[in-house]
Design a protein around this motif. Structure first.
Motif, PDB file in Angstrom:
ATOM      1  N   GLU A  44       0.842  -1.196   0.000  1.00  0.00           N
ATOM      2  CA  GLU A  44       0.000   0.000   0.000  1.00  0.00           C
ATOM      3  C   GLU A  44       0.873   1.240   0.000  1.00  0.00           C
ATOM      4  O   GLU A  44       0.545   2.234  -0.628  1.00  0.00           O
ATOM      5  N   ALA A  45       1.974   1.182   0.723  1.00  0.00           N
ATOM      6  CA  ALA A  45       2.868   2.332   0.838  1.00  0.00           C
ATOM      7  C   ALA A  45       4.306   1.860   0.652  1.00  0.00           C
ATOM      8  O   ALA A  45       5.030   1.640   1.625  1.00  0.00           O
ATOM      9  N   LEU A  46       4.706   1.681  -0.602  1.00  0.00           N
ATOM     10  CA  LEU A  46       6.053   1.198  -0.911  1.00  0.00           C
ATOM     11  C   LEU A  46       7.119   2.093  -0.303  1.00  0.00           C
ATOM     12  O   LEU A  46       8.092   1.614   0.274  1.00  0.00           O
ATOM     13  N   VAL A  47       6.928   3.396  -0.388  1.00  0.00           N
ATOM     14  CA  VAL A  47       7.920   4.340   0.137  1.00  0.00           C
ATOM     15  C   VAL A  47       8.082   4.163   1.650  1.00  0.00           C
ATOM     16  O   VAL A  47       9.195   4.154   2.164  1.00  0.00           O
ATOM     17  N   GLY A  48       6.984   3.971   2.344  1.00  0.00           N
ATOM     18  CA  GLY A  48       7.044   3.749   3.792  1.00  0.00           C
ATOM     19  C   GLY A  48       7.748   2.451   4.147  1.00  0.00           C
ATOM     20  O   GLY A  48       8.525   2.391   5.098  1.00  0.00           O
ATOM     21  N   THR A  49       7.484   1.412   3.359  1.00  0.00           N
ATOM     22  CA  THR A  49       8.147   0.118   3.588  1.00  0.00           C
ATOM     23  C   THR A  49       9.640   0.238   3.331  1.00  0.00           C
ATOM     24  O   THR A  49      10.457  -0.303   4.090  1.00  0.00           O
ATOM     25  N   LEU A  50      10.017   0.958   2.272  1.00  0.00           N
ATOM     26  CA  LEU A  50      11.440   1.181   1.995  1.00  0.00           C
ATOM     27  C   LEU A  50      12.116   1.942   3.131  1.00  0.00           C
ATOM     28  O   LEU A  50      13.227   1.602   3.535  1.00  0.00           O
ATOM     29  N   ARG A  51      11.447   2.957   3.648  1.00  0.00           N
ATOM     30  CA  ARG A  51      12.022   3.734   4.762  1.00  0.00           C
ATOM     31  C   ARG A  51      12.211   2.861   6.001  1.00  0.00           C
ATOM     32  O   ARG A  51      13.226   2.953   6.689  1.00  0.00           O
ATOM     33  N   ALA A  52      11.222   2.005   6.293  1.00  0.00           N
ATOM     34  CA  ALA A  52      11.329   1.104   7.443  1.00  0.00           C
ATOM     35  C   ALA A  52      12.492   0.132   7.246  1.00  0.00           C
ATOM     36  O   ALA A  52      13.262  -0.123   8.176  1.00  0.00           O
ATOM     37  N   ALA A  53      12.641  -0.398   6.025  1.00  0.00           N
ATOM     38  CA  ALA A  53      13.733  -1.333   5.734  1.00  0.00           C
ATOM     39  C   ALA A  53      15.085  -0.634   5.827  1.00  0.00           C
ATOM     40  O   ALA A  53      16.063  -1.228   6.274  1.00  0.00           O
ATOM     41  N   LYS A  54      15.133   0.628   5.434  1.00  0.00           N
ATOM     42  CA  LYS A  54      16.388   1.386   5.520  1.00  0.00           C
ATOM     43  C   LYS A  54      16.762   1.614   6.988  1.00  0.00           C
ATOM     44  O   LYS A  54      17.920   1.476   7.365  1.00  0.00           O
ATOM     45  N   ARG A  55      15.779   1.947   7.816  1.00  0.00           N
ATOM     46  CA  ARG A  55      16.041   2.156   9.248  1.00  0.00           C
ATOM     47  C   ARG A  55      16.568   0.883   9.904  1.00  0.00           C
ATOM     48  O   ARG A  55      17.336   0.947  10.858  1.00  0.00           O
ATOM     49  N   LYS A  56      16.144  -0.273   9.398  1.00  0.00           N
ATOM     50  CA  LYS A  56      16.597  -1.560   9.958  1.00  0.00           C
ATOM     51  C   LYS A  56      17.866  -2.063   9.276  1.00  0.00           C
ATOM     52  O   LYS A  56      18.288  -3.190   9.514  1.00  0.00           O
ATOM     53  N   ASN A  57      18.465  -1.243   8.403  1.00  0.00           N
ATOM     54  CA  ASN A  57      19.693  -1.597   7.669  1.00  0.00           C
ATOM     55  C   ASN A  57      19.530  -2.851   6.815  1.00  0.00           C
ATOM     56  O   ASN A  57      20.454  -3.656   6.691  1.00  0.00           O
ATOM     57  N   ILE A  58      18.357  -3.000   6.236  1.00  0.00           N
ATOM     58  CA  ILE A  58      18.109  -4.115   5.328  1.00  0.00           C
ATOM     59  C   ILE A  58      18.338  -3.664   3.888  1.00  0.00           C
ATOM     60  O   ILE A  58      18.814  -4.438   3.064  1.00  0.00           O
ATOM     61  N   VAL A  59      18.003  -2.414   3.600  1.00  0.00           N
ATOM     62  CA  VAL A  59      18.286  -1.823   2.287  1.00  0.00           C
ATOM     63  C   VAL A  59      18.979  -0.482   2.491  1.00  0.00           C
ATOM     64  O   VAL A  59      18.959   0.081   3.583  1.00  0.00           O
ATOM     65  N   ASN A  60      19.569   0.021   1.408  1.00  0.00           N
ATOM     66  CA  ASN A  60      20.153   1.352   1.436  1.00  0.00           C
ATOM     67  C   ASN A  60      19.889   2.025   0.095  1.00  0.00           C
ATOM     68  O   ASN A  60      19.788   1.349  -0.930  1.00  0.00           O
ATOM     69  N   TYR A  61      19.745   3.336   0.133  1.00  0.00           N
ATOM     70  CA  TYR A  61      19.576   4.142  -1.073  1.00  0.00           C
ATOM     71  C   TYR A  61      19.911   5.584  -0.733  1.00  0.00           C
ATOM     72  O   TYR A  61      19.944   5.957   0.448  1.00  0.00           O
ATOM     73  N   GLN A  62      20.200   6.358  -1.765  1.00  0.00           N
ATOM     74  CA  GLN A  62      20.542   7.765  -1.568  1.00  0.00           C
ATOM     75  C   GLN A  62      19.289   8.547  -1.176  1.00  0.00           C
ATOM     76  O   GLN A  62      18.236   8.351  -1.769  1.00  0.00           O
ATOM     77  N   GLY A  63      19.424   9.421  -0.197  1.00  0.00           N
ATOM     78  CA  GLY A  63      18.319  10.287   0.198  1.00  0.00           C
ATOM     79  C   GLY A  63      17.491   9.704   1.322  1.00  0.00           C
ATOM     80  O   GLY A  63      17.690   8.575   1.771  1.00  0.00           O
ATOM     81  N   GLU A  64      16.542  10.503   1.762  1.00  0.00           N
ATOM     82  CA  GLU A  64      15.674  10.149   2.868  1.00  0.00           C
ATOM     83  C   GLU A  64      14.422   9.446   2.363  1.00  0.00           C
ATOM     84  O   GLU A  64      14.011   8.429   2.887  1.00  0.00           O
ATOM     85  N   MET A  65      13.812  10.029   1.332  1.00  0.00           N
ATOM     86  CA  MET A  65      12.534   9.536   0.838  1.00  0.00           C
ATOM     87  C   MET A  65      12.567   9.519  -0.680  1.00  0.00           C
ATOM     88  O   MET A  65      13.063  10.450  -1.307  1.00  0.00           O
TER      89      MET A  65
END
Length: 81
Positions: A44-65
């Motif tokens: 439903e909210a891909l961006v939110g899921t990506l942010r949660a995964a980034k906070r858990k150090n599961i994924v990384n990408y440039q930028g905040e959102m």
């Protein structure tokens, strides 16, 4: 759906859509994830899921959102999975 489960699904979709880089990590462009029909049906909210995964150090990408269109070429790197 709980966040941990959505992050697990995200890892699976990155593995499905991505390819390995020179370091052996699986990467996929944000636009590929965002525009994939299967991902659209799962998240439903891909961006939110990506942010949660980034906070858990599961994924990384440039930028905040990441925003569709503007950040389509940003690489999402799977750090673990």
């Amino acid at each position: 759906m709980n966040v941990a489960h959505e992050v697990e699904l995200l890892v699976q979709e990155i593995q499905r859509l991505g390819s390995k880089n020179a370091d052996g990590q699986v990467t996929v462009k944000f636009g590929v994830l965002f525009n994939d029909d299967r991902c659209a049906n799962i998240f439903e909210a891909l961006v939110g899921t990506l942010r949660a995964a980034k906070r858990k150090n599961i994924v990384n990408y440039q930028g905040e959102m990441l925003l569709q269109g503007v950040h389509d070429d940003v690489e999402v790197v799977l750090l673990q999975g």
